[in-house]
Write a protein that holds these residues in place. Structure first.
Motif, PDB file in Angstrom:
ATOM      1  N   ALA A   1      -1.463   4.218   5.952  1.00  0.00           N
ATOM      2  CA  ALA A   1      -1.012   3.242   4.961  1.00  0.00           C
ATOM      3  C   ALA A   1      -2.246   2.707   4.241  1.00  0.00           C
ATOM      4  O   ALA A   1      -2.933   1.810   4.730  1.00  0.00           O
ATOM      5  N   ILE A   2      -2.576   3.318   3.081  1.00  0.00           N
ATOM      6  CA  ILE A   2      -3.747   2.918   2.299  1.00  0.00           C
ATOM      7  C   ILE A   2      -3.407   2.991   0.815  1.00  0.00           C
ATOM      8  O   ILE A   2      -2.367   3.531   0.428  1.00  0.00           O
ATOM      9  N   ASP A   3      -4.299   2.458  -0.003  1.00  0.00           N
ATOM     10  CA  ASP A   3      -4.132   2.541  -1.452  1.00  0.00           C
ATOM     11  C   ASP A   3      -4.433   3.974  -1.890  1.00  0.00           C
ATOM     12  O   ASP A   3      -5.524   4.484  -1.639  1.00  0.00           O
ATOM     13  N   TYR A   4      -3.469   4.634  -2.552  1.00  0.00           N
ATOM     14  CA  TYR A   4      -3.624   6.045  -2.909  1.00  0.00           C
ATOM     15  C   TYR A   4      -4.755   6.249  -3.915  1.00  0.00           C
ATOM     16  O   TYR A   4      -5.492   7.240  -3.821  1.00  0.00           O
ATOM     17  N   GLY A   5      -4.937   5.358  -4.853  1.00  0.00           N
ATOM     18  CA  GLY A   5      -6.029   5.476  -5.830  1.00  0.00           C
ATOM     19  C   GLY A   5      -7.390   5.468  -5.152  1.00  0.00           C
ATOM     20  O   GLY A   5      -8.269   6.261  -5.488  1.00  0.00           O
TER      21      GLY A   5
ATOM     22  N   VAL B   1       0.854  -1.197   0.000  1.00  0.00           N
ATOM     23  CA  VAL B   1       0.000   0.000   0.000  1.00  0.00           C
ATOM     24  C   VAL B   1       0.885   1.239   0.000  1.00  0.00           C
ATOM     25  O   VAL B   1       2.115   1.144   0.099  1.00  0.00           O
ATOM     26  N   ASP B   2       0.251   2.375  -0.117  1.00  0.00           N
ATOM     27  CA  ASP B   2       0.978   3.650  -0.138  1.00  0.00           C
ATOM     28  C   ASP B   2       0.891   4.317   1.233  1.00  0.00           C
ATOM     29  O   ASP B   2      -0.073   4.144   1.966  1.00  0.00           O
ATOM     30  N   LEU B   3       1.884   5.136   1.530  1.00  0.00           N
ATOM     31  CA  LEU B   3       1.882   5.930   2.754  1.00  0.00           C
ATOM     32  C   LEU B   3       1.380   7.324   2.371  1.00  0.00           C
ATOM     33  O   LEU B   3       2.065   8.066   1.671  1.00  0.00           O
ATOM     34  N   VAL B   4       0.161   7.659   2.813  1.00  0.00           N
ATOM     35  CA  VAL B   4      -0.487   8.911   2.406  1.00  0.00           C
ATOM     36  C   VAL B   4      -0.480   9.876   3.583  1.00  0.00           C
ATOM     37  O   VAL B   4      -0.897   9.533   4.694  1.00  0.00           O
ATOM     38  N   LEU B   5      -0.018  11.101   3.307  1.00  0.00           N
ATOM     39  CA  LEU B   5       0.025  12.155   4.313  1.00  0.00           C
ATOM     40  C   LEU B   5      -1.382  12.727   4.488  1.00  0.00           C
ATOM     41  O   LEU B   5      -1.942  13.319   3.575  1.00  0.00           O
TER      42      LEU B   5
END
Length: 148
Positions: free
Chosen positions: A31-35, A15-19
C-alpha cells in the motif's frame, strides 16, 4: 491479508495497492503511492543503465604484404582502441595466390599480437575462415599483467 481488506486499508489511508510480486504464492502487494513507486523504479533503472559499459568491437584489416610504416600505423590505432576499452578484431583477407601461403598471414597477425601484448590479450590462436584469418584482442585490465 485478504484482497478485500487490503483494498479497504489502501482506500482508508489514501494510497494505492501496488502489485510487487505477481508470481509469488500468494501474490505480494504494498500500500504505497503509485506515482512515488514509478519514480523510484525509473530512478533505479536509470542508475543501473548509467553504470553499465558498452564494449564495442573495432576491426583492423591487415594484408600479407603490409609494409612497416602501415603496420605501425595500424598498430597505433589498435593500441588506441584497446586503451579506450574496446575489443579489436584483427583480420587479414587473402587475395588470389595468397590463399596458397596462409602461413604468411598468420605470421603477420602473430607479430601484431606480440606488438600489442601489453595493451591487449587473446585466448585463441588466429582462426582461418575461408578467405579470412582473424583474431580478437581484448583490452588488458588496468592492474593486470599481460600473459606471455
Amino acid at each position: 491479508m485478504p484482497t478485500k481488506d487490503a483494498l479497504e486499508y489502501a482506500y482508508d489511508h489514501g494510497v494505492d495497492l501496488v502489485l510487487i510480486a505477481p508470481t509469488a504464492e500468494p501474490p505480494v502487494c504494498r500500500a504505497i503511492d503509485y506515482g512515488k513507486f514509478r519514480f523510484e523504479k525509473d530512478k533505479r533503472e536509470k542508475e543501473a543503465k548509467k553504470n553499465q559499459t558498452v564494449v564495442k568491437v573495432k576491426e583492423i584489416q591487415l594484408s600479407c604484404k603490409i609494409d612497416t610504416h602501415d603496420f605501425n600505423t595500424r598498430l597505433n590505432q589498435a593500441i588506441k582502441f584497446l586503451q579506450g576499452g574496446d575489443k579489436v578484431k584483427v583480420a587479414i583477407r587473402f587475395k588470389g595466390r595468397e590463399m596458397a601461403h596462409q602461413q604468411i598471414g598468420v605470421q603477420v597477425i602473430e607479430r601484431f599480437m606480440e606488438a600489442c601484448a601489453e595493451y591487449g590479450t587473446t585466448d585463441k590462436k588466429p582462426v582461418i575462415d575461408g578467405r579470412f584469418c582473424s583474431v580478437l584482442l581484448v583490452p588488458v585490465k588496468a592492474g593486470a599483467k599481460p600473459a606471455k
